[in-house]
Design a protein around this motif. Structure first.
Motif, PDB file in Angstrom:
ATOM      1  N   GLY A  26      44.399  49.745  22.727  1.00  0.00           N
ATOM      2  CA  GLY A  26      43.308  50.405  23.431  1.00  0.00           C
ATOM      3  C   GLY A  26      42.333  49.417  24.049  1.00  0.00           C
ATOM      4  N   THR A  27      42.035  48.341  23.337  1.00  0.00           N
ATOM      5  CA  THR A  27      41.154  47.304  23.881  1.00  0.00           C
ATOM      6  C   THR A  27      41.816  46.631  25.079  1.00  0.00           C
ATOM      7  OG1 THR A  27      40.237  46.894  21.682  1.00  0.00           O
ATOM      8  CG2 THR A  27      39.907  45.181  23.333  1.00  0.00           C
ATOM      9  N   TYR A  28      43.104  46.349  24.946  1.00  0.00           N
ATOM     10  CA  TYR A  28      43.873  45.755  26.048  1.00  0.00           C
ATOM     11  C   TYR A  28      43.868  46.672  27.274  1.00  0.00           C
ATOM     12  CZ  TYR A  28      48.288  45.141  28.620  1.00  0.00           C
ATOM     13  OH  TYR A  28      49.245  45.035  29.597  1.00  0.00           O
ATOM     14  N   SER A  29      44.096  47.976  27.060  1.00  0.00           N
ATOM     15  CA  SER A  29      44.170  48.899  28.191  1.00  0.00           C
ATOM     16  C   SER A  29      42.803  49.110  28.841  1.00  0.00           C
ATOM     17  CB  SER A  29      44.744  50.250  27.743  1.00  0.00           C
ATOM     18  OG  SER A  29      43.843  50.937  26.899  1.00  0.00           O
ATOM     19  N   SER A  30      41.727  49.054  28.052  1.00  0.00           N
ATOM     20  CA  SER A  30      40.384  49.202  28.616  1.00  0.00           C
ATOM     21  C   SER A  30      40.040  48.029  29.528  1.00  0.00           C
ATOM     22  CB  SER A  30      39.350  49.299  27.495  1.00  0.00           C
ATOM     23  OG  SER A  30      39.578  50.431  26.692  1.00  0.00           O
ATOM     24  N   ILE A  31      40.508  46.845  29.150  1.00  0.00           N
ATOM     25  CA  ILE A  31      40.217  45.653  29.942  1.00  0.00           C
ATOM     26  C   ILE A  31      41.137  45.567  31.159  1.00  0.00           C
ATOM     27  CG2 ILE A  31      40.265  43.120  29.915  1.00  0.00           C
ATOM     28  CD1 ILE A  31      39.476  43.243  26.968  1.00  0.00           C
ATOM     29  N   PHE A  32      42.410  45.854  30.966  1.00  0.00           N
ATOM     30  CA  PHE A  32      43.392  45.621  32.023  1.00  0.00           C
ATOM     31  C   PHE A  32      43.889  46.890  32.714  1.00  0.00           C
ATOM     32  CE2 PHE A  32      43.908  41.688  29.517  1.00  0.00           C
ATOM     33  CZ  PHE A  32      43.784  40.749  30.531  1.00  0.00           C
ATOM     34  N   MET A  55      23.241  37.506  26.336  1.00  0.00           N
ATOM     35  CA  MET A  55      24.614  37.006  26.161  1.00  0.00           C
ATOM     36  C   MET A  55      25.162  36.497  27.498  1.00  0.00           C
ATOM     37  SD  MET A  55      27.959  39.027  24.738  1.00  0.00           S
ATOM     38  CE  MET A  55      27.204  39.252  23.129  1.00  0.00           C
ATOM     39  N   LYS A  56      25.783  35.327  27.468  1.00  0.00           N
ATOM     40  CA  LYS A  56      26.327  34.720  28.680  1.00  0.00           C
ATOM     41  C   LYS A  56      27.537  35.518  29.162  1.00  0.00           C
ATOM     42  CE  LYS A  56      28.015  30.386  30.590  1.00  0.00           C
ATOM     43  NZ  LYS A  56      28.364  28.977  30.295  1.00  0.00           N
ATOM     44  N   VAL A  57      27.542  35.789  30.483  1.00  0.00           N
ATOM     45  CA  VAL A  57      28.647  36.537  31.065  1.00  0.00           C
ATOM     46  C   VAL A  57      29.793  35.584  31.372  1.00  0.00           C
ATOM     47  CG1 VAL A  57      29.379  37.990  32.989  1.00  0.00           C
ATOM     48  CG2 VAL A  57      27.075  38.238  32.046  1.00  0.00           C
ATOM     49  N   THR A  58      30.998  35.936  30.916  1.00  0.00           N
ATOM     50  CA  THR A  58      32.177  35.115  31.179  1.00  0.00           C
ATOM     51  C   THR A  58      32.628  35.280  32.624  1.00  0.00           C
ATOM     52  OG1 THR A  58      33.604  36.919  30.433  1.00  0.00           O
ATOM     53  CG2 THR A  58      32.940  35.280  28.787  1.00  0.00           C
ATOM     54  N   GLN A  59      33.471  34.393  33.060  1.00  0.00           N
ATOM     55  CA  GLN A  59      34.016  34.454  34.418  1.00  0.00           C
ATOM     56  C   GLN A  59      35.538  34.356  34.368  1.00  0.00           C
ATOM     57  OE1 GLN A  59      32.278  35.153  37.143  1.00  0.00           O
ATOM     58  NE2 GLN A  59      30.402  35.276  35.911  1.00  0.00           N
ATOM     59  N   ILE A  60      36.152  35.227  33.562  1.00  0.00           N
ATOM     60  CA  ILE A  60      37.607  35.237  33.410  1.00  0.00           C
ATOM     61  C   ILE A  60      38.226  36.044  34.547  1.00  0.00           C
ATOM     62  CG2 ILE A  60      39.523  35.848  31.895  1.00  0.00           C
ATOM     63  CD1 ILE A  60      37.545  35.664  29.545  1.00  0.00           C
ATOM     64  N   PRO A  61      39.199  35.500  35.257  1.00  0.00           N
ATOM     65  CA  PRO A  61      39.809  36.220  36.392  1.00  0.00           C
ATOM     66  C   PRO A  61      40.820  37.274  35.929  1.00  0.00           C
ATOM     67  CG  PRO A  61      40.847  34.087  36.149  1.00  0.00           C
ATOM     68  CD  PRO A  61      39.751  34.135  35.117  1.00  0.00           C
ATOM     69  N   PHE A  62      40.321  38.368  35.365  1.00  0.00           N
ATOM     70  CA  PHE A  62      41.207  39.392  34.825  1.00  0.00           C
ATOM     71  C   PHE A  62      42.115  39.986  35.898  1.00  0.00           C
ATOM     72  CE2 PHE A  62      37.730  39.486  31.683  1.00  0.00           C
ATOM     73  CZ  PHE A  62      38.470  39.329  30.532  1.00  0.00           C
ATOM     74  N   MET A  63      41.534  40.294  37.068  1.00  0.00           N
ATOM     75  CA  MET A  63      42.309  40.950  38.114  1.00  0.00           C
ATOM     76  C   MET A  63      43.373  40.036  38.723  1.00  0.00           C
ATOM     77  SD  MET A  63      41.519  44.131  38.309  1.00  0.00           S
ATOM     78  CE  MET A  63      41.660  43.965  36.535  1.00  0.00           C
ATOM     79  N   THR A  90      30.003  43.134  47.811  1.00  0.00           N
ATOM     80  CA  THR A  90      31.100  42.611  46.997  1.00  0.00           C
ATOM     81  C   THR A  90      32.335  43.492  47.157  1.00  0.00           C
ATOM     82  OG1 THR A  90      29.469  41.828  45.390  1.00  0.00           O
ATOM     83  CG2 THR A  90      31.768  41.866  44.686  1.00  0.00           C
ATOM     84  N   SER A  91      33.489  42.877  47.294  1.00  0.00           N
ATOM     85  CA  SER A  91      34.739  43.638  47.419  1.00  0.00           C
ATOM     86  C   SER A  91      35.068  44.320  46.098  1.00  0.00           C
ATOM     87  CB  SER A  91      35.878  42.698  47.813  1.00  0.00           C
ATOM     88  OG  SER A  91      36.162  41.793  46.754  1.00  0.00           O
ATOM     89  N   PRO A  92      35.816  45.441  46.130  1.00  0.00           N
ATOM     90  CA  PRO A  92      36.197  46.117  44.884  1.00  0.00           C
ATOM     91  C   PRO A  92      36.922  45.194  43.904  1.00  0.00           C
ATOM     92  CG  PRO A  92      36.627  47.545  46.750  1.00  0.00           C
ATOM     93  CD  PRO A  92      36.213  46.219  47.319  1.00  0.00           C
ATOM     94  N   TYR A  93      37.748  44.291  44.415  1.00  0.00           N
ATOM     95  CA  TYR A  93      38.479  43.346  43.560  1.00  0.00           C
ATOM     96  C   TYR A  93      37.501  42.511  42.739  1.00  0.00           C
ATOM     97  CZ  TYR A  93      41.442  39.314  42.369  1.00  0.00           C
ATOM     98  OH  TYR A  93      42.103  38.319  41.698  1.00  0.00           O
ATOM     99  N   ASP A  94      36.539  41.874  43.412  1.00  0.00           N
ATOM    100  CA  ASP A  94      35.569  41.014  42.711  1.00  0.00           C
ATOM    101  C   ASP A  94      34.609  41.835  41.867  1.00  0.00           C
ATOM    102  OD1 ASP A  94      36.587  38.638  43.778  1.00  0.00           O
ATOM    103  OD2 ASP A  94      35.394  38.858  45.616  1.00  0.00           O
ATOM    104  N   LEU A  95      34.267  43.022  42.348  1.00  0.00           N
ATOM    105  CA  LEU A  95      33.323  43.865  41.611  1.00  0.00           C
ATOM    106  C   LEU A  95      33.926  44.332  40.285  1.00  0.00           C
ATOM    107  CD1 LEU A  95      30.979  46.528  43.051  1.00  0.00           C
ATOM    108  CD2 LEU A  95      32.459  47.156  41.148  1.00  0.00           C
ATOM    109  N   ILE A  96      35.167  44.774  40.311  1.00  0.00           N
ATOM    110  CA  ILE A  96      35.818  45.224  39.084  1.00  0.00           C
ATOM    111  C   ILE A  96      35.973  44.060  38.105  1.00  0.00           C
ATOM    112  CG2 ILE A  96      38.014  46.065  38.136  1.00  0.00           C
ATOM    113  CD1 ILE A  96      38.266  47.842  40.608  1.00  0.00           C
ATOM    114  N   ASN A  97      36.324  42.904  38.616  1.00  0.00           N
ATOM    115  CA  ASN A  97      36.472  41.725  37.769  1.00  0.00           C
ATOM    116  C   ASN A  97      35.139  41.358  37.121  1.00  0.00           C
ATOM    117  OD1 ASN A  97      38.750  39.727  37.241  1.00  0.00           O
ATOM    118  ND2 ASN A  97      37.022  38.363  37.594  1.00  0.00           N
ATOM    119  N   GLU A  98      34.062  41.399  37.902  1.00  0.00           N
ATOM    120  CA  GLU A  98      32.731  41.091  37.368  1.00  0.00           C
ATOM    121  C   GLU A  98      32.313  42.129  36.324  1.00  0.00           C
ATOM    122  OE1 GLU A  98      29.128  39.072  36.895  1.00  0.00           O
ATOM    123  OE2 GLU A  98      30.989  38.479  37.896  1.00  0.00           O
ATOM    124  N   SER A  99      32.635  43.397  36.562  1.00  0.00           N
ATOM    125  CA  SER A  99      32.260  44.464  35.621  1.00  0.00           C
ATOM    126  C   SER A  99      32.949  44.278  34.275  1.00  0.00           C
ATOM    127  CB  SER A  99      32.632  45.828  36.213  1.00  0.00           C
ATOM    128  OG  SER A  99      31.951  46.056  37.426  1.00  0.00           O
TER     129      SER A  99
END
Length: 304
Positions: A269-275, A1-9, A216-225
């Motif tokens: 719950g899905t929203y809180s798990s992501i954000f 599955m292709k990994v998205t690159q959405i800037p959640f953080m 990788t910085s924690p900011y980018d690492l969490i976003n990638e995860s």
């Protein structure tokens, strides 16, 4: 599955404002309006009747409402011809016969009274206290488990995300004055488990990436995860939501509020798990060093 690159953080400040706003609205409603507790918590009267032919429950509800019976819950009991009527009206020895007379609709319907009894408020009070203690105990166990399984900062973030989900769900029921009964309480406990599962998946990926993505910085690492687990999160949530939508639409009055609470809880719950959980981890300044076990002190050799 292709990994998205959405800037959640990058959206973390907007998300934080949204979550705080929803929590404040929910707490304000809970303080000023409270919850509309059902008969499971407040007490009331239970009347069981038996029909010769299976009735339509909506017709029974309408008939009782027209005749002045308040907060009526009508459900099948055991078979399509057996019906239980629960109401907030004060119990009297003749109430069962009065309800029976109403349901008979001047002899047009063949129905017989099986039992009429009072559900005391003391029982409701005990159920309320035990339900609240069960919720607090669940959150405490979750916090201990995540602290042992991961690290204390992960524990704080996970429990805060769960509390976020529960408060907003309760606030929704309070704000719109939807009856809160034991089925809704059961749904809330299910939401805690579901949301925790999603949060643990994200936390586990963050922990693994701290081990492999060393530059990788924690900011980018969490976003990638989050992006790496997004596909799994959405597929799980959507398949669950499809089932709950069917239950909400076609499940009947007995599980209407139950399915509503689960629908709302899973979306939040899905929203809180992501954000929310990931946002809190970043706010708590989680680093790779937090996940490195403390070195054990070597025993000094006292021999000369």
């Amino acid at each position: 599955m292709k990994v998205t690159q959405i800037p959640f953080m990058a959206m973390r400040k907007i998300v934080a404002v949204l979550s705080l706003t929803l929590i404040l609205i929910s707490l304000g409603s809970l303080v000023t309006k409270g919850l509309q507790f059902g008969l499971d918590f407040t007490g009331g009267t239970l009347v069981e009747v038996s029909y010769q032919e299976a009735p339509k429950l909506d017709d029974i509800r309408e008939l009782l409402a027209v005749n002045g019976y308040s907060d009526v819950v009508v459900q099948n009991f055991g078979s399509p011809t057996d019906v239980v009527v629960r109401m907030a009206n004060a119990y009297t020895p003749t109430l069962g016969d009065e309800v029976l007379s109403t349901l008979q609709d001047r002899g047009a319907v063949s129905v017989s009274l099986q039992r009429s009894e009072f559900v005391g408020a003391q029982v409701g009070e005990e159920l309320r206290e035990q339900g609240g203690m069960g919720m607090l105990l669940a959150l405490a166990i979750v916090m201990i488990y995540v602290a042992v399984r991961f690290q204390f900062k992960f524990s704080v973030a996970s429990v805060a995300a769960l509390a976020h989900d529960v408060i907003i769900t309760l606030g929704f029921f309070s704000l719109f004055e939807i009856e809160f009964d034991l089925t809704v309480l059961a749904a809330l406990l299910a939401v805690v488990g579901y949301s925790l599962n999603d949060t643990i998946v994200v936390c586990d990926r963050i922990r693994e990436n701290f081990r492999v993505m060393r530059d990788t910085s924690p900011y980018d690492l969490i976003n990638e995860s989050i992006n790496q687990t997004l596909g799994r999160t959405l597929i799980t949530s959507l398949t669950t939501l499809f089932v709950l939508i069917v239950l909400f639409v076609a499940g009947g009055e007995a599980i209407h509020n139950f399915s509503m609470a689960l629908l709302l809880g899973i979306v939040i719950g899905t929203y809180s798990s992501i954000f929310v959980a990931a946002n809190l981890l970043l706010a708590l300044d989680v680093t790779r060093e937090d996940l490195i076990p403390a070195p054990k002190e070597e025993l000094e050799d006292d021999l000369p």
